[in-house]
Scaffold this active site. Structure first.
Site, short mmCIF file in Angstrom:
data_model
loop_
_atom_site.label_atom_id
_atom_site.label_comp_id
_atom_site.label_asym_id
_atom_site.label_seq_id
_atom_site.Cartn_x
_atom_site.Cartn_y
_atom_site.Cartn_z
N GLY A 171 9.30 -3.74 10.45
CA GLY A 171 9.52 -2.47 11.26
C GLY A 171 10.43 -1.54 10.32
O GLY A 171 10.85 -0.59 10.97
N TYR A 201 1.21 6.41 16.32
CA TYR A 201 0.37 6.16 15.30
C TYR A 201 -1.15 6.58 15.61
O TYR A 201 -1.90 7.27 14.90
CB TYR A 201 0.53 5.05 14.60
CG TYR A 201 -0.34 4.82 13.26
CD1 TYR A 201 0.31 5.18 12.00
CD2 TYR A 201 -1.73 4.71 13.13
CE1 TYR A 201 -0.21 5.28 10.77
CE2 TYR A 201 -2.22 4.46 11.96
CZ TYR A 201 -1.74 4.88 10.85
OH TYR A 201 -2.28 4.75 9.54
N HIS A 236 0.18 9.79 6.07
CA HIS A 236 -0.93 9.79 6.81
C HIS A 236 -2.26 10.48 6.39
O HIS A 236 -2.81 11.11 7.06
CB HIS A 236 -0.45 10.52 8.41
CG HIS A 236 0.65 9.71 9.16
ND1 HIS A 236 -0.03 9.08 10.27
CD2 HIS A 236 1.69 9.45 9.10
CE1 HIS A 236 1.22 8.69 10.71
NE2 HIS A 236 2.06 8.44 10.09
N GLY A 240 9.23 0.28 7.64
CA GLY A 240 8.45 1.11 6.91
C GLY A 240 7.86 0.69 5.73
O GLY A 240 7.43 1.57 4.76
N ASP A 281 -1.51 0.69 2.77
CA ASP A 281 -0.66 -0.35 2.52
C ASP A 281 -1.25 -1.67 1.68
O ASP A 281 -0.73 -2.19 0.94
CB ASP A 281 -0.12 -0.87 3.83
CG ASP A 281 0.28 0.11 4.75
OD1 ASP A 281 0.82 1.12 4.19
OD2 ASP A 281 0.46 -0.01 6.03
N SER A 289 5.57 -4.83 5.97
CA SER A 289 5.54 -6.48 6.09
C SER A 289 3.93 -6.71 6.27
O SER A 289 3.89 -7.86 6.23
CB SER A 289 6.56 -6.75 6.80
OG SER A 289 6.56 -6.22 8.25
N SER A 290 3.65 -5.96 7.23
CA SER A 290 2.43 -6.28 7.88
C SER A 290 1.15 -6.49 6.86
O SER A 290 0.59 -7.47 6.56
CB SER A 290 1.74 -5.15 9.04
OG SER A 290 2.01 -3.96 8.42
N GLU A 321 -6.29 -5.40 10.45
CA GLU A 321 -5.14 -4.67 11.27
C GLU A 321 -5.95 -3.82 12.37
O GLU A 321 -5.49 -3.75 13.48
CB GLU A 321 -4.48 -4.00 10.28
CG GLU A 321 -3.45 -3.12 10.84
CD GLU A 321 -2.10 -2.87 10.12
OE1 GLU A 321 -2.03 -3.98 8.94
OE2 GLU A 321 -1.28 -1.94 9.98
N ASP A 326 -4.13 8.79 4.44
CA ASP A 326 -5.04 7.88 3.93
C ASP A 326 -6.34 7.82 4.82
O ASP A 326 -7.50 7.91 4.60
CB ASP A 326 -4.43 6.30 3.76
CG ASP A 326 -3.68 5.85 4.88
OD1 ASP A 326 -3.67 6.40 5.97
OD2 ASP A 326 -3.23 4.64 4.84
#
Ligand code: GLA
Length: 365
Positions: free
Chosen positions: A105, A204, A18, A107, A155, A110-111, A143, A20
């Site tokens: 999902g 998040y 966390h 972690g 990511d 994939s997104s 996103e 970034d």
């Protein structure tokens, strides 16, 4: 009109949790699992996405790009389409199919793989050239703005800039990206806790708001600019929850820098210690771990050949990353599966991950 396809890998966050979106620093790697988006242009304005894995599909159009409430997976590529339009690119309609082997999902982002691969397909279909960092930032905006997750740049940068057998170091303040050799003789084991998470679910974004509030209370532009001393001096006047959140971010930045130094000195044991400390801070300060992740990390840490283990990615479920001696890696995978199954009743997916090239290398950008 000829068909085209683009591949982008998933990623594993190695250290720097966390950080970034707090303008901080992070180490990550592209993995040997990813997604391919293959498609062909159409004569009309229709946009069609289908998922080879689930068989699901959506259809919308360039003029009326609509968020998909039922098929949320499609919002990632549609967000990318929207960003290309925002940038002024003239797109044609197209039909595309996504396939691949990075689980959703878990972690492993994939997104981001989906976003980056979609960007690659659009670039190929329309002969668009873009710099790697611009691609990553466009996908992040997709996103943030279309999917509604206020995620940072980790990511997408890792999926684009990954390099085989290297970690990606990203400084989100200066936007410096560089690769650091992964130590020879060591490997990464990735395991899924079996508890799925949904970043969209709100935890998040709530953490992000808490970090912003903590920085504000500390009189800093972002938590990147807060030193451990500054934080301790301000502790008494800070809301306890905001202190905890800030302590995680300030600590993570420090651990990333220490890991970079340790890697330069081939002190891999120290890197493992830093990973363990990172998980402990997630558990206690940032509260983005779960009992399942804690259990998985504790089991991993007890196994021979393991240097360190922690949750990876957003948290609130998902998976763990474990640094192991390469010679022990397969045994660690087996033991982790067996012991976690014994403790939780759920046999987890676990594998030794190869650190792979990112999209920029795959597309020869
Ligand atoms: C998710 C987000 C990233 C990053 C990590 C936590 O993966 O998409 O931007 O914030 O969580 O480090």
């Amino acid at each position: 009109m000829s068909p085209a396809s683009a591949y982008a890998p998933g990623r594993v966050e190695f250290l720097g949790n966390h950080t970034d979106y707090n303008q901080g620093v992070v180490l990550a790697a592209a993995i040997d699992r990813g997604l391919t988006v293959a498609g062909i242009s159409r004569q009309d304005e229709a946009i069609i996405f289908t998922s080879k894995t689930s068989g699901a599909g959506i259809q919308t159009s360039l003029q009326r790009l609509q968020q998909q409430a039922d098929e949320r997976w499609a919002n990632y590529p549609l967000g990318v389409v929207q960003q290309f339009l925002n940038e002024g690119y003239e797109l044609r309609g197209f039909a595309a199919e996504v396939s691949g082997d990075v689980p959703a999902g878990a972690g492993l982002s994939s997104s981001a793989a989906f976003e980056v691969a979609t960007a690659g397909l659009l670039m190929k279909l329309h002969e668009i050239r873009m710099e790697p960092l611009a691609i990553a930032k466009l996908c992040q905006r997709a996103e943030n703005e279309f999917v509604g997750v206020q995620s940072g740049l980790l990511d997408q940068v890792t999926s684009v800039f990954g390099r085989a057998n290297h970690l990606v170091y990203l400084d989100c303040q200066s936007e410096e990206v560089r690769t650091i050799p992964f130590p020879a003789g060591f490997a990464l084991v990735i395991a899924e806790s079996g508890v799925r998470h949904s970043l969209v679910a709100g935890e998040y974004n709530r953490r992000r708001e808490e970090c912003t509030a903590a920085a504000e209370a500390l009189g800093a532009e972002s938590l990147r600019d807060v030193t451990p001393d500054h934080l301790e001096l301000a502790r008494a006047s800070l809301d306890p929850v905001l202190y905890q959140r800030a302590a995680h971010i300030v600590g993570e930045n420090d651990r990333v820098w220490r890991a970079v130094n340790a890697l330069a000195e081939a002190d891999v044991a120290e890197v493992g210690v830093l990973m363990n400390a990172s998980h402990e801070s997630s558990r206690t300060n940032f509260e983005n771990s779960t009992p399942e992740l804690d259990q998985m990390v504790t089991i991993a840490q007890s196994l021979p050949g393991v240097l360190g283990s922690r949750l990876t990615g957003g948290g609130f479920g998902g998976g763990t990353v474990t640094l192991v001696e390469a010679a022990e890696a397969e045994e660690v995978v087996e033991a982790l599966r067996a012991k976690y199954a014994e403790a939780s009743g759920h046999r987890p997916a676990a594998f030794v991950c190869q650190i792979a090239d990112g999209a920029a290398a795959a597309w020869k950008l």
